[in-house]
Design an enzyme around this catalytic site. Structure first.
Site, short mmCIF file in Angstrom:
data_model
loop_
_atom_site.label_atom_id
_atom_site.label_comp_id
_atom_site.label_asym_id
_atom_site.label_seq_id
_atom_site.Cartn_x
_atom_site.Cartn_y
_atom_site.Cartn_z
N GLY A 237 4.18 -9.37 -1.59
CA GLY A 237 4.50 -10.75 -1.93
C GLY A 237 5.48 -11.36 -0.94
CD GLU A 278 0.64 -2.16 -3.25
OE1 GLU A 278 0.45 -0.94 -3.27
OE2 GLU A 278 0.23 -2.95 -4.12
CE1 TYR A 321 -6.31 -18.13 -2.58
CE2 TYR A 321 -6.47 -17.71 -0.23
CZ TYR A 321 -6.66 -17.31 -1.53
OH TYR A 321 -7.20 -16.08 -1.77
CB CYS A 347 -24.18 -29.19 5.86
SG CYS A 347 -24.72 -29.59 7.52
C1 LIG Z 1 -3.48 -8.08 -1.78
C2 LIG Z 1 -2.57 -7.03 -2.25
C3 LIG Z 1 -1.41 -6.74 -1.52
C4 LIG Z 1 -0.98 -7.50 -0.29
O1 LIG Z 1 -0.43 -8.75 -0.57
P1 LIG Z 1 0.20 -9.65 0.59
O2 LIG Z 1 0.59 -10.89 -0.06
O3 LIG Z 1 -0.85 -9.83 1.63
O4 LIG Z 1 1.33 -8.90 1.18
C5 LIG Z 1 -0.63 -5.71 -1.99
N1 LIG Z 1 -0.96 -5.01 -3.09
C6 LIG Z 1 -2.07 -5.26 -3.80
C7 LIG Z 1 -2.38 -4.44 -4.99
C8 LIG Z 1 -2.91 -6.27 -3.40
O5 LIG Z 1 -4.00 -6.54 -4.13
#
Ligand SMILES: *Cc1c(COP(=O)(O)O)cnc(C)c1O
Length: 420
Positions: A237, A278, A321, A347
């Protein structure tokens, strides 16, 4: 401290500009054609190291790059070389990771709403699995009580401002609600399964570090219920700036605060756990640009349209988005600025920017879209039977083609033409 930070960021962005110079990008568009995605390996490495450094006070840190942001196998190889793990959301991403050289123990499988069979397949391949609903948890635990499982918690915290990308709130489909912890504990007890990790991924934009720390406390509280944990995964995030004035997650401040709290928690827990993240966007967004050529400059009574050889089939984020990608005319960077609506050739309405100030655009100019590393190529499609673009990785001063542009055969591939 603030001044040092600003100077440091400024110095770095100058170096970025050196590598991704207009002349270099124009040459790439010439050599590999347009439209084309270009990624800067050094910027990816820089972001990876920056995040690692921010959490250097934590004894065991594990960064798992979220493959879905940009899943080219050469990019995955780069992450493998950096020592990163990967976060995968489908069995196909998982296989890509294995093919790129990741060991199963460096892969976490974090899907949502997939079948029991897919989770069993992942477990068989030896990767860390992460389960985000009670039904599958119970089925999996009953059949495979010995396989270590991480559980995804939904702390119901709104991390971002946009409901499309905030996945932690009350009516989100992601994770097991904290209100269902008693039920969760009963399943774990009855199946005698081995829970080795706790996970959350609250959404795509951490605007406020305190909100994130608040969600982390919920995770710590949940973690206390399990005696066999090895890691706590805080998801991602991290926000990166897309346009002037955008807030960027202050990674250094988050690192400082969360590390301290994490280390305290480990003491309470009585064990040095691993802190996992992650990130996708943070690691690759700013490393990528998208280059497209202007086919037509169309002047109407109210607007000047610059129509490029692309559309939302190649870059869907602005339409999906409402995200704003900076657009530069690298063929005429010093031209007089005028207002343009940058649109595509699909298109259907495919607006990239409305009335944006861009230096004067002529037909055949190359426009450069910034922040095109994350969720751009990976969301591309063949809509209008167009080819998906090529991808190029700038690595140690050399431009490497890492994905060919599609051809007509790719469009026909898998189509079965019956004679009627
Ligand atoms: C998409 C996702 C992320 C990565 O989110 P970012 O905003 O690109 O950093 C991390 N963990 C999970 C489980 C995700 O689905």
């Amino acid at each position: 401290m603030f001044i040092i930070w600003i100077t440091y960021i400024f110095a770095i962005s100058l170096k970025d500009k050196e590598r991704m110079k207009d002349s270099t990008l124009l040459q790439i568009a010439k050599d590999f054609g347009s439209p084309v995605y270009v990624y800067d390996a050094e910027k990816i490495e820089f972001q990876y190291k920056r995040l690692t450094k921010a959490f250097s006070k934590v004894k065991n840190l594990k960064l798992n790059y979220a493959v879905k942001a940009l899943s080219n196998i050469s990019v995955l190889r780069l992450f493998n070389k950096l020592g990163s793990g990967i976060d995968t959301v489908s069995i196909q991403e998982l296989r890509l990771g294995l093919k790129a050289g990741f060991k199963p123990e460096d892969i976490i499988f974090t899907p949502n709403g997939v079948s029991l069979e897919e989770i069993e397949e992942a477990a068989k391949l030896g990767v860390q699995i992460n389960i985000d609903n009670l039904s599958i948890l119970e089925q999996f635990g009953t059949k495979h009580p010995k396989v270590p499982v991480c559980i995804r918690i939904n702390p119901h915290v709104m991390a971002g401002g946009n409901t499309n990308i905030s996945v932690g709130h009350i009516d989100s489909k992601f994770g097991i609600s904290i209100h269902q912890i008693p039920l969760l504990l009963r399943i774990v007890e009855n199946t005698n399964m081995n829970i080795n990790g706790i996970h959350m991924h609250t959404g795509s934009d951490i605007l406020d570090i305190d909100v994130f720390l608040y969600a982390s406390e919920i995770l710590f509280d949940t973690a206390k219920n399990f005696k066999t944990l090895q890691f706590i995964d805080f998801g991602s995030g991290f926000k990166v700036p897309y346009k002037k004035g955008d807030i960027e997650t202050n990674i250094e401040e988050l690192g400082e605060k969360l590390s301290q709290r994490f280390n305290e928690f480990c003491k309470e827990y009585g064990k040095d756990l691993t802190l996992a993240f992650e990130p996708g966007k943070f690691l690759v967004s700013e490393a990528g640009v998208f280059l497209a050529k202007v086919n037509v400059v169309k002047q109407t009574t109210s607007t000047v349209f610059a129509q490029i050889d692309s559309g939302f089939n190649h870059l869907i984020r602005p339409m999906l988005y409402g995200s704003q990608h900076d657009i530069l005319n690298i063929s005429n960077p010093k031209g007089r600025e005028r207002f343009y609506s940058v649109v595509g050739y699909i298109c259907e309405t495919d607006t990239f920017a409305n009335n944006r100030r861009i230096s004067e655009i002529n037909e055949n100019d190359i426009l450069c879209f910034k922040n095109a590393g994350a969720y751009c190529y990976s969301m591309a499609s063949n809509y209008n039977s167009r080819y998906r673009p090529a991808e190029v990785l700038l690595y140690k001063g050399k431009a490497h083609l890492i994905r060919k542009r599609e051809t007509f055969d790719d469009i026909l591939n898998n189509q079965v033409e019956i004679v009627l």
